[in-house]
Design an enzyme around this catalytic site. Structure first.
Site, PDB file in Angstrom:
ATOM      1  N   GLY A  33     -21.707  46.118 156.499  1.00 60.09           N
ATOM      2  CA  GLY A  33     -21.084  47.094 155.608  1.00 60.09           C
ATOM      3  C   GLY A  33     -20.965  48.466 156.235  1.00 60.09           C
ATOM      4  O   GLY A  33     -21.404  48.698 157.370  1.00 60.09           O
ATOM      5  N   SER A  34     -20.387  49.381 155.485  1.00 59.34           N
ATOM      6  CA  SER A  34     -20.077  50.710 156.024  1.00 59.34           C
ATOM      7  C   SER A  34     -21.325  51.503 156.386  1.00 59.34           C
ATOM      8  O   SER A  34     -21.350  52.216 157.394  1.00 59.34           O
ATOM      9  CB  SER A  34     -19.230  51.490 155.012  1.00 59.34           C
ATOM     10  OG  SER A  34     -19.904  51.590 153.770  1.00 59.34           O
ATOM     11  N   ASP A  87     -30.344  47.474 155.938  1.00 62.50           N
ATOM     12  CA  ASP A  87     -29.077  47.110 155.316  1.00 62.50           C
ATOM     13  C   ASP A  87     -28.755  48.100 154.201  1.00 62.50           C
ATOM     14  O   ASP A  87     -29.617  48.861 153.751  1.00 62.50           O
ATOM     15  CB  ASP A  87     -29.168  45.693 154.747  1.00 62.50           C
ATOM     16  CG  ASP A  87     -27.830  44.983 154.672  1.00 62.50           C
ATOM     17  OD1 ASP A  87     -26.793  45.648 154.822  1.00 62.50           O
ATOM     18  OD2 ASP A  87     -27.824  43.756 154.449  1.00 62.50           O
ATOM     19  N   GLY A  88     -27.511  48.051 153.744  1.00 67.28           N
ATOM     20  CA  GLY A  88     -27.092  48.867 152.614  1.00 67.28           C
ATOM     21  C   GLY A  88     -27.212  48.098 151.314  1.00 67.28           C
ATOM     22  O   GLY A  88     -27.762  46.992 151.269  1.00 67.28           O
ATOM     23  N   GLU A 109     -27.593  38.010 154.484  1.00 71.92           N
ATOM     24  CA  GLU A 109     -28.369  39.230 154.255  1.00 71.92           C
ATOM     25  C   GLU A 109     -29.704  38.917 153.590  1.00 71.92           C
ATOM     26  O   GLU A 109     -30.735  39.501 153.934  1.00 71.92           O
ATOM     27  CB  GLU A 109     -27.564  40.211 153.407  1.00 71.92           C
ATOM     28  CG  GLU A 109     -26.399  40.840 154.154  1.00 71.92           C
ATOM     29  CD  GLU A 109     -25.483  41.665 153.272  1.00 71.92           C
ATOM     30  OE1 GLU A 109     -24.742  42.511 153.808  1.00 71.92           O
ATOM     31  OE2 GLU A 109     -25.495  41.477 152.035  1.00 71.92           O
ATOM     32  N   LYS A 127     -25.004  55.143 144.649  1.00 75.86           N
ATOM     33  CA  LYS A 127     -25.390  53.743 144.437  1.00 75.86           C
ATOM     34  C   LYS A 127     -26.634  53.616 143.553  1.00 75.86           C
ATOM     35  O   LYS A 127     -27.010  52.500 143.179  1.00 75.86           O
ATOM     36  CB  LYS A 127     -25.653  53.070 145.787  1.00 75.86           C
ATOM     37  CG  LYS A 127     -24.478  53.133 146.761  1.00 75.86           C
ATOM     38  CD  LYS A 127     -23.256  52.412 146.228  1.00 75.86           C
ATOM     39  CE  LYS A 127     -22.049  52.547 147.139  1.00 75.86           C
ATOM     40  NZ  LYS A 127     -22.233  51.972 148.457  1.00 75.86           N
TER      41      LYS A 127
END
EC number: 5.3.1.6
Length: 233
Positions: A33-34, A87-88, A109, A127
């Protein structure tokens, strides 16, 4: 008003804090992800400066980014144990529970997060939510066979709208060849119970609920970067 460019800057700030937890010689789970992209670039800079580390990517996209950054990758079939995974997340609640899977890599993930001694989650402040659900649907990876029946069971359990994810007019396929349905739940009051119940439905491979897995939450906000350690489980 916070722009997308501002949010990307906050994600990068969180990523730079996260890589400070990585030490020489570690095996690192690399998210997708970004936000994770910033983390991979930052780790690549550490590798070029002499740090020795190996990575386990959670998607083909992440693997390509890691190779470009000069990070050595471990074969996916190896029996690895990770020192840390980074990780996001798409949503995080006050209990450090997550919704992930917006990019469709939730299965890998979760395998990587579960294999790590420490799971570090990076988000920008938007978020953070008081309760999971609502503004972001819950992704669930399901097998193609009988997917309509599986979706109906999910709909019956959650009392929520279930939508098959598509890409370019065709069903979205995960790297494992599965499908993803996005469940539009207004409020997830008991995420742990929901995760258990969903995993009892035949055809469900994995859910995007990450419950009790986060070790450290790093949040990029307009006021700076905040680092929160999860309470003992």
């Amino acid at each position: 008003m916070t722009t997308q460019l501002d949010l990307d800057r906050l994600k990068k700030a969180a990523a730079l804090e996260a890589v400070e937890f990585v030490r020489d010689g570690m095996i690192v789970g690399l998210g997708t992800g970004s936000t994770a992209k910033h983390m991979i670039v930052a780790l690549g800079e550490k590798v070029r400066a002499g740090m020795r580390l190996r990575g386990v990517p959670t998607s083909h996209e992440t693997a390509a980014l890691a190779k470009e950054a000069g990070i050595a990758l471990i074969d996916a079939d190896s029996r690895w144990e990770l020192d840390v995974a980074i990780d996001g997340a798409d949503q995080v609640d006050p209990g450090f529970n997550l919704i992930k899977g917006g990019g469709g890599a939730l299965l890998k993930e979760k395998i990587v997060a579960a294999s790590a001694k420490q799971f570090i989650v990076l988000v920008d402040y938007t978020k953070q939510v008081p309760m999971l659900g609502g503004s972001f649907p819950l992704p669930i990876e399901i097998i193609p066979f009988g997917w309509g029946s599986t979706a109906r069971e999910i709909e019956s359990l959650t009392k929520s709208r279930v939508v098959l994810r598509e890409k370019n007019g065709a069903p979205f396929r995960t790297e494992a060849g599965n499908l993803i349905v996005d469940v539009h739940i207004a409020r997830i009051h008991h995420p742990k119970d929901l995760e258990i119940a969903l995993n009892q439905i035949p055809g469900v491979v994995e859910t995007g609920l990450f419950i009790g897995r986060t070790s450290i939450l790093i949040v990029g906000s307009p006021h700076g970067v905040d680092i929160h350690h999860a309470p003992e489980q």
